[in-house]
Design an enzyme around this catalytic site. Structure first.
Site, PDB file in Angstrom:
ATOM      1  NE  ARG A  85       0.207   1.393   3.387  1.00 12.15           N
ATOM      2  CZ  ARG A  85       1.128   2.301   3.553  1.00 12.15           C
ATOM      3  NH1 ARG A  85       2.417   1.980   3.575  1.00 12.15           N
ATOM      4  NH2 ARG A  85       0.841   3.568   3.696  1.00 12.15           N
ATOM      5  N   GLY A  86       0.245   2.401  -0.194  1.00 14.57           N
ATOM      6  CA  GLY A  86       1.022   3.613  -0.402  1.00 14.57           C
ATOM      7  C   GLY A  86       1.142   3.829  -1.906  1.00 14.57           C
ATOM      8  CB  ALA A  87       0.351   6.751  -4.039  1.00 17.34           C
TER       9      ALA A  87
ATOM     10  NE  ARG B  25      -6.267   0.706  -1.600  1.00 13.06           N
ATOM     11  CZ  ARG B  25      -5.586   1.306  -0.618  1.00 13.06           C
ATOM     12  NH1 ARG B  25      -4.269   1.171  -0.549  1.00 13.06           N
ATOM     13  NH2 ARG B  25      -6.204   2.033   0.291  1.00 13.06           N
TER      14      ARG B  25
ATOM     15  CD  GLN C  33      -3.098   2.507   6.868  1.00 11.58           C
ATOM     16  OE1 GLN C  33      -3.645   2.915   7.877  1.00 11.58           O
ATOM     17  NE2 GLN C  33      -3.771   2.251   5.754  1.00 11.58           N
TER      18      GLN C  33
ATOM     19  CG  ASP D  30      -3.145   7.958  -1.611  1.00 11.87           C
ATOM     20  OD1 ASP D  30      -3.036   8.443  -0.464  1.00 11.87           O
ATOM     21  OD2 ASP D  30      -2.830   6.794  -1.900  1.00 11.87           O
TER      22      ASP D  30
ATOM     23  CG  ASN E 137      -2.169  11.479   2.367  1.00 11.13           C
ATOM     24  OD1 ASN E 137      -1.622  10.586   1.714  1.00 11.13           O
ATOM     25  ND2 ASN E 137      -1.833  11.719   3.623  1.00 11.13           N
ATOM     26  CE  LYS E 138      -5.029   5.613   4.581  1.00 11.69           C
ATOM     27  NZ  LYS E 138      -6.042   4.729   3.929  1.00 11.69           N
TER      28      LYS E 138
END
Ligand code: MRU
Length: 363
Positions: free
Chosen positions: A52-54, A95, A206, A247, A257-258
Site C-alpha cells: 500500500r502507499g501510492a 484501488r 498505518q 495519493d 491522502n489518507k
C-alpha cells in the site's frame, strides 16, 4: 533502504521471476514476504493492503503485470498485447484513489506500444515489459531520494525539530525511502535529530504499525499519538511542520491522502504550523482540475467495527469508511517534489514543474 516491493529473478535474466512483497498486514509483529505471479493473488494483495502507499502500489502493479504476463502463451505480438490489456484493466481496478496505480500500468502499456511499433514479437515484448517495470521501480528510488534532498530545507539548521506525520508515506509506501518521511530521513542523516510524532491513523493504523516501525528501524526518534491528540499536540508542544504524503494531486493542488489528513491541515492552519505534502511527479494528475473529481475509495465497514478481529462497535451498526479525504490547496503551504518545493498558486507551479521535467522522461 528497505525493499517493500522487489523483483526476484528465478533464472539468470530478469525473466522468469516473481513479484516479491513485504506483507504490510503482518507488521510490526512479523516480517514476512510473499512471492506472487498470479493475477488474482496480486490484485488481492493490493486490495488487502499487503502492499500500500501510492508509489509502492504503482511499482507493485507494474512488476505484477510483468509477473503475470511472462506466462502468456500468445504467439503474436497483437495477442500478447490483448492479454496485457486485460491484466492491466484487472490490476488497475484494485484501488481507485492512488493515481500511481493507473499511471504505472499506462506507462508499461505505452512502452509496449512503442516496442511493437518497431516490430517486436511476443517474446521481445515480455522483456520490454519487465524492463519498464524495473525502470519504474528504480526511478521511484531516485525520486524519493530527491524529495528528501529538497525537503530537508524545511528543517533549516534547527536541531530536534518536531514533525507530525499521518498514515505511512515512508519507505514502506514507496520503493524504499518514502515521500513524507524522505525529508525526515535526510534530516536524520544530516545529524539534525528530527523528532517525529506519528498519528496512529485509524482505522488500519498505518501510522503506529508502519511509520513507527520503520522510523525505529532507522533510529529516528518517534512518538505515536492517537489521531484525536494531534490538535492538543500542536497547542502544547512546538511542532515545526506537518508533512504528509499524497495519493493524487489535482491540477489546482487539492490533495487526496489518507482519511484524517484534511482535519490535520485545518488544525495546522489554526495553530500556525506549516503543512506540507510530499510527492513525486507521478502522483500529480492534471486531468483532474480540482479535488472534487478525485475518486475516493470506501472500504469494508468491518475495518471500523471489528478492526483486527475485536468487535469495537455494535456488529450491525452503520459505518462510513472512506479511506481518503481531500485537503484543499489553500491549506497546503508547500508541495515537496523531487525538483523543488511548489508554492501557491499551484495551477501555475504544478504546470511549471511538470514542464520542467527532464526531456525524454516518460509521462
Ligand atoms: O490506504 P493506504 O495505506 O494505501 O494509504 C496510503 C496513504 O494515504 C499515503 O499517505 C499515500 O499513499 C502516500 S505514500 C508515499
Amino acid at each position: 533502504m528497505m525493499e517493500p516491493v522487489r523483483w526476484r529473478a528465478t533464472g539468470r535474466e530478469p525473466l522468469p521471476g516473481k513479484l516479491c512483497l513485504l506483507d504490510q498486514t503482518r507488521l510490526p509483529e512479523e516480517l514476512v514476504s510473499v512471492e506472487l505471479d498470479d493475477i488474482e493473488a496480486i490484485r488481492g494483495a493490493i486490495c488487502r493492503l499487503v502492499v500500500r502507499g501510492a508509489p509502492a502500489i504503482g511499482c507493485a502493479a507494474a512488476l505484477g503485470l510483468a509477473a503475470v504476463c511472462q506466462h502468456s502463451a500468445a504467439e503474436t505480438a497483437a495477442a500478447f498485447l490483448e492479454e496485457v490489456s486485460a491484466a492491466a484493466e484487472r490490476l488497475g481496478s484494485a484501488r481507485p484513489t492512488a493515481v500511481n496505480l493507473g499511471w504505472a500500468l499506462r506507462r508499461c502499456r505505452d512502452a509496449l506500444d512503442r516496442a511493437r511499433g518497431t516490430g517486436a514479437d511476443a517474446a521481445a515484448l515480455k522483456s520490454v515489459l519487465i524492463g519498464e517495470a524495473l525502470a519504474i521501480l528504480e526511478e521511484d528510488k531516485a525520486l524519493c531520494r530527491s524529495i528528501g534532498r529538497v525537503g530537508v530545507e524545511i528543517f533549516g539548521a534547527r536541531k530536534g525539530m518536531r514533525v507530525l506525520t499521518h498514515c505511512n508515506a515512508g519507505g514502506l509506501a514507496t520503493s524504499g525511502y518514502g515521500t513524507a518521511l524522505a525529508p525526515i530521513y535526510a534530516a536524520h542523516e544530516a545529524g539534525l535529530a528530527p523528532r517525529v510524532y506519528a498519528d496512529e491513523t485509524r482505522p488500519l493504523l498505518q501510522g503506529s504499525r508502519l511509520t513507527a516501525w520503520e522510523l525505529r528501524q532507522a533510529g529516528v526518534d518517534v512518538t505515536v499519538i492517537c489521531d484525536s491528540m494531534a490538535a492538543a499536540l500542536m497547542r502544547t508542544r512546538r511542532v515545526g511542520a506537518v508533512i504528509v504524503g499524497a495519493d493524487r494531486i489535482a491540477a489546482n493542488g487539492d490533495t487526496a491522502n489518507k482519511i484524517g489528513t484534511y482535519g490535520l491541515a485545518v488544525q495546522a492552519r489554526h495553530h500556525g504550523v506549516p503543512f506540507y505534502v510530499a510527492a513525486p511527479y507521478s502522483t500529480i494528475d492534471t486531468s483532474i482540475p480540482d479535488g472534487s473529481g478525485i475518486p475516493i475509495e470506501e472500504r469494508d465497514p468491518d475495518e471500523v467495527r471489528r478492526g483486527f478481529g475485536r468487535l469495537t462497535a455494535p456488529a450491525d451498526v452503520a459505518v462510513w469508511n472512506p479511506a481518503f479525504d481531500v485537503t484543499p490547496a489553500a491549506l497546503i503551504d508547500g508541495i515537496i517534489t523531487e525538483k523543488g518545493i511548489l508554492r501557491a498558486p499551484y495551477e501555475r507551479s504544478i504546470e511549471g514543474f511538470l514542464n520542467s521535467r527532464l526531456p525524454g522522461r516518460p509521462r
